[in-house]
Design a protein around this motif. Structure first.
Motif, PDB file in Angstrom:
ATOM      1  N   UNK A   1       0.826  -1.200   0.000  1.00 37.62           N
ATOM      2  CA  UNK A   1       0.000   0.000   0.000  1.00 37.62           C
ATOM      3  C   UNK A   1       0.863   1.254   0.000  1.00 37.62           C
ATOM      4  N   UNK A   2       1.974   1.224   0.744  1.00 36.96           N
ATOM      5  CA  UNK A   2       2.880   2.389   0.756  1.00 36.96           C
ATOM      6  C   UNK A   2       3.477   2.620  -0.638  1.00 36.96           C
ATOM      7  N   UNK A   3       3.881   1.511  -1.272  1.00 34.29           N
ATOM      8  CA  UNK A   3       4.457   1.639  -2.622  1.00 34.29           C
ATOM      9  C   UNK A   3       3.418   2.163  -3.607  1.00 34.29           C
ATOM     10  N   UNK A   4       2.186   1.669  -3.480  1.00 38.20           N
ATOM     11  CA  UNK A   4       1.124   2.135  -4.379  1.00 38.20           C
ATOM     12  C   UNK A   4       0.813   3.602  -4.143  1.00 38.20           C
ATOM     13  N   UNK A   5       0.853   4.039  -2.894  1.00 38.82           N
ATOM     14  CA  UNK A   5       0.583   5.449  -2.597  1.00 38.82           C
ATOM     15  C   UNK A   5       1.674   6.335  -3.171  1.00 38.82           C
ATOM     16  N   UNK A   6       2.942   5.904  -3.022  1.00 40.85           N
ATOM     17  CA  UNK A   6       4.045   6.694  -3.553  1.00 40.85           C
ATOM     18  C   UNK A   6       4.009   6.745  -5.077  1.00 40.85           C
ATOM     19  N   UNK A   7       3.442   5.677  -5.685  1.00 41.75           N
ATOM     20  CA  UNK A   7       3.326   5.666  -7.157  1.00 41.75           C
ATOM     21  C   UNK A   7       2.115   6.443  -7.635  1.00 41.75           C
ATOM     22  N   UNK A   8       1.302   6.900  -6.701  1.00 37.62           N
ATOM     23  CA  UNK A   8       0.143   7.696  -7.066  1.00 37.62           C
ATOM     24  C   UNK A   8      -1.047   6.898  -7.503  1.00 37.62           C
ATOM     25  N   UNK A   9      -1.067   5.593  -7.274  1.00 34.68           N
ATOM     26  CA  UNK A   9      -2.195   4.782  -7.717  1.00 34.68           C
ATOM     27  C   UNK A   9      -3.089   4.368  -6.539  1.00 34.68           C
ATOM     28  N   UNK A  10      -2.810   4.886  -5.357  1.00 32.18           N
ATOM     29  CA  UNK A  10      -3.656   4.594  -4.196  1.00 32.18           C
ATOM     30  C   UNK A  10      -3.778   5.854  -3.348  1.00 32.18           C
ATOM     31  N   UNK A  11      -4.949   6.058  -2.797  1.00 30.02           N
ATOM     32  CA  UNK A  11      -5.187   7.256  -1.997  1.00 30.02           C
ATOM     33  C   UNK A  11      -4.533   7.130  -0.628  1.00 30.02           C
ATOM     34  N   UNK A  12      -4.353   8.271   0.009  1.00 34.50           N
ATOM     35  CA  UNK A  12      -3.789   8.276   1.366  1.00 34.50           C
ATOM     36  C   UNK A  12      -4.722   7.573   2.345  1.00 34.50           C
ATOM     37  N   UNK A  13      -6.009   7.729   2.145  1.00 34.65           N
ATOM     38  CA  UNK A  13      -6.968   7.074   3.042  1.00 34.65           C
ATOM     39  C   UNK A  13      -6.825   5.558   2.987  1.00 34.65           C
ATOM     40  N   UNK A  14      -6.640   5.020   1.758  1.00 39.23           N
ATOM     41  CA  UNK A  14      -6.458   3.570   1.635  1.00 39.23           C
ATOM     42  C   UNK A  14      -5.154   3.122   2.288  1.00 39.23           C
ATOM     43  N   UNK A  15      -4.101   3.924   2.126  1.00 38.36           N
ATOM     44  CA  UNK A  15      -2.836   3.560   2.751  1.00 38.36           C
ATOM     45  C   UNK A  15      -2.958   3.564   4.270  1.00 38.36           C
ATOM     46  N   UNK A  16      -3.630   4.554   4.810  1.00 42.29           N
ATOM     47  CA  UNK A  16      -3.803   4.636   6.263  1.00 42.29           C
ATOM     48  C   UNK A  16      -4.644   3.473   6.782  1.00 42.29           C
ATOM     49  N   UNK A  17      -5.605   3.050   5.990  1.00 42.23           N
ATOM     50  CA  UNK A  17      -6.412   1.900   6.407  1.00 42.23           C
ATOM     51  C   UNK A  17      -5.547   0.628   6.477  1.00 42.23           C
ATOM     52  N   UNK A  18      -4.641   0.464   5.548  1.00 46.59           N
ATOM     53  CA  UNK A  18      -3.754  -0.701   5.602  1.00 46.59           C
ATOM     54  C   UNK A  18      -2.809  -0.617   6.796  1.00 46.59           C
TER      55      UNK A  18
END
Length: 485
Positions: free
Chosen positions: A427-444
């Motif tokens: 999830x962190x990698x996806x967030x840094x790549x811009x393909x996942x929202x911060x909310x989704x990363x925080x949920x993980x």
């Protein structure tokens, strides 16, 4: 010339003593003894492996602070000191019980003063007169209640059993103190680790609630979503005070068990206990500490129940002996002479000895009632011994079940945490790549924290199961009587 007068009847006294010795060999002890019920050959839920030692088991946690606290509690805990004092009391009572059947020797002395006030005179052996005279006597007396019908055997067995029971109480206090101290330490570390993980969860929940609040003001999130995020953050935060309370409670328990007033700990101990980054110690046993039959020698409550049965047996013997005759042998030697005035003409030495026989005749109803009462108490003690053994086996079996299931629970919790960590990394990698929202990363991240909390609880549960197992098997320090003597 001085003359000595010695009066004693030797032949009857000797005959009585020989008869007493013959009667003393007749035992009144009951023939029944504490018997354990049939025990299983092996534990049904124990891990397969070699048996482990039950002494100093807390060292197997490989936590120096835990070892230091338990050792300190065993050395200075007030419960141990009280138990040791009870052993001394039992030994003194044992000695006094047995010495009742030893001869008693006492010194005697007496004096008589006589003075003629008006007229008359005191005759003397020489024919003169005296107006005052004082005579004195001194000597020794001996008395012995012959321990007929093995009375001394019953007293000795009962005394030894009383001391055995007190020693079992010391062992029980050691087992309980070691387990309680270790338990409090586990509770402390679990509360600290959970507080740290929950604090990270609060921070993540606050960050997520802030994002949704901003999104709500921008029109990208509904009021319900923003409110639900805030509710989640506050709900997580509400769990923190309970962990603070648990931490303080565990600290206070550790202090009290070691005989220290809470808040008066040494600075080094306070610093060591305040380490929030310390891991939760746990012990994964690979086998049962002992076989079922070994509980009879390991459990202090079983030893105490056996001692109580032996004490009750001695009570039956004493009650039976009260139905039978008793013999007391007495003797004395007294020397009498004048202290003031003319001598008596000859000092007088008198020796005497006689047996005194007591045979119960008219109170047999009360004596038989005491026998029935003591016999009922003995039967209760025998039944209590069997019940204590059964309960010991049940407690050990339950502890082994909890231990095995705790091991499985911890394995699953660790696997879940590992999976959550993998998800969080992705999830962190996806967030840094811009393909996942911060909310989704925080949920993980929140899921990873929840998995960590579950793993911490599983570690604590397994540690508690290990402690309960050693408590059930009577685990404690190496046996020593140095502090008793």
């Amino acid at each position: 010339m001085l003359t000595r007068v010695l009066r004693a009847s030797h032949t009857p006294l000797l005959t009585s003593a020989l008869a007493a010795l013959m009667l003393a060999a007749c035992s009144t002890m009951p023939s029944a003894r504490p018997q354990a019920p049939a025990l299983p050959d092996a534990w049904r839920d124990a891990p397969a492996g070699a048996t482990l030692p039950v002494t100093d088991w807390w060292r197997q946690f490989d936590d120096p602070q835990l070892v230091a606290l338990v050792d300190d509690a065993l050395a200075n805990g007030p419960s141990i000191e009280l138990a040791l004092l009870r052993v001394r009391e039992a030994r003194a009572l044992s000695y006094s019980t047995i010495t009742r059947y030893l001869p008693e020797l006492s010194a005697t002395g007496a004096g008589q003063y006589t003075r003629m006030v008006e007229g008359g005179s005191l005759p003397t052996p020489s024919g003169g007169v005296e107006r005052e005279q004082m005579t004195g006597s001194y000597g020794a007396q001996v008395a012995w209640e012959v321990p007929l019908f093995a009375r001394i055997e019953a007293a000795a067995r009962g005394a030894r059993a009383g001391t055995q029971g007190a020693l079992a109480d010391v062992r029980a206090a050691q087992v309980a103190l070691a387990a309680d101290t270790a338990q409090a330490y586990i509770d402390l570390r679990a509360a600290q680790a959970s507080h740290a993980a929950l604090s990270r969860s609060v921070a993540t929940a606050d960050e997520l609630a802030g994002i949704l609040a901003i999104s709500n003001r921008a029109g990208f999130a509904s009021d319900a979503d923003a409110a639900d995020a805030r509710r989640l953050a506050e709900s997580v935060r509400a769990r923190l005070p309970g962990l603070v309370i648990e931490t303080r409670r565990a600290e206070n328990v550790i202090a009290v068990l070691r005989g220290v007033a809470p808040g008066a700990e040494a600075s080094a101990v306070r610093s060591a206990l305040a380490r929030a980054d310390a891991p939760v110690p746990h012990l994964e046993l690979t086998a049962a500490p002992a076989a079922p039959a070994d509980l009879l020698r390991l459990r202090p409550d079983v030893a105490s129940a056996e001692a109580q049965a032996l004490v009750a047996a001695a009570g039956v013997a004493a009650a039976r002996a009260d139905l039978l005759p008793s013999i007391n042998l007495t003797g004395s030697i007294t020397v009498t002479d004048a202290v003031i005035g003319n001598p008596l003409g000859a000092d007088v030495t008198v020796g005497s000895g006689a047996p005194f026989i007591s045979i119960p005749l008219f109170d047999w109803g009360a004596r038989f009632a005491r026998i029935r009462q003591s016999s009922a108490q003995f039967d209760q003690a025998l039944l209590q011994y069997r019940q204590t053994v059964v309960q010991a086996v049940g407690e050990a079996s339950n502890a082994l079940v909890a231990l095995e299931q705790g091991r499985l629970r911890l394995a699953s919790a660790r696997a879940a945490e590992e999976a959550a960590n993998t998800t969080a990394i992705g999830s962190r990698a996806a967030y840094q790549a811009g393909i996942q929202s911060l909310a989704d990363r925080l949920r993980s991240e929140q899921q990873l924290i929840d998995a960590s909390l579950t793993r911490i609880d599983a570690e604590a549960q397994l540690a508690r199961a290990a402690i309960a197992t050693y408590r059930a098997f009577g685990g404690g320090p190496s046996v020593t009587t140095a502090r008793i003597d």
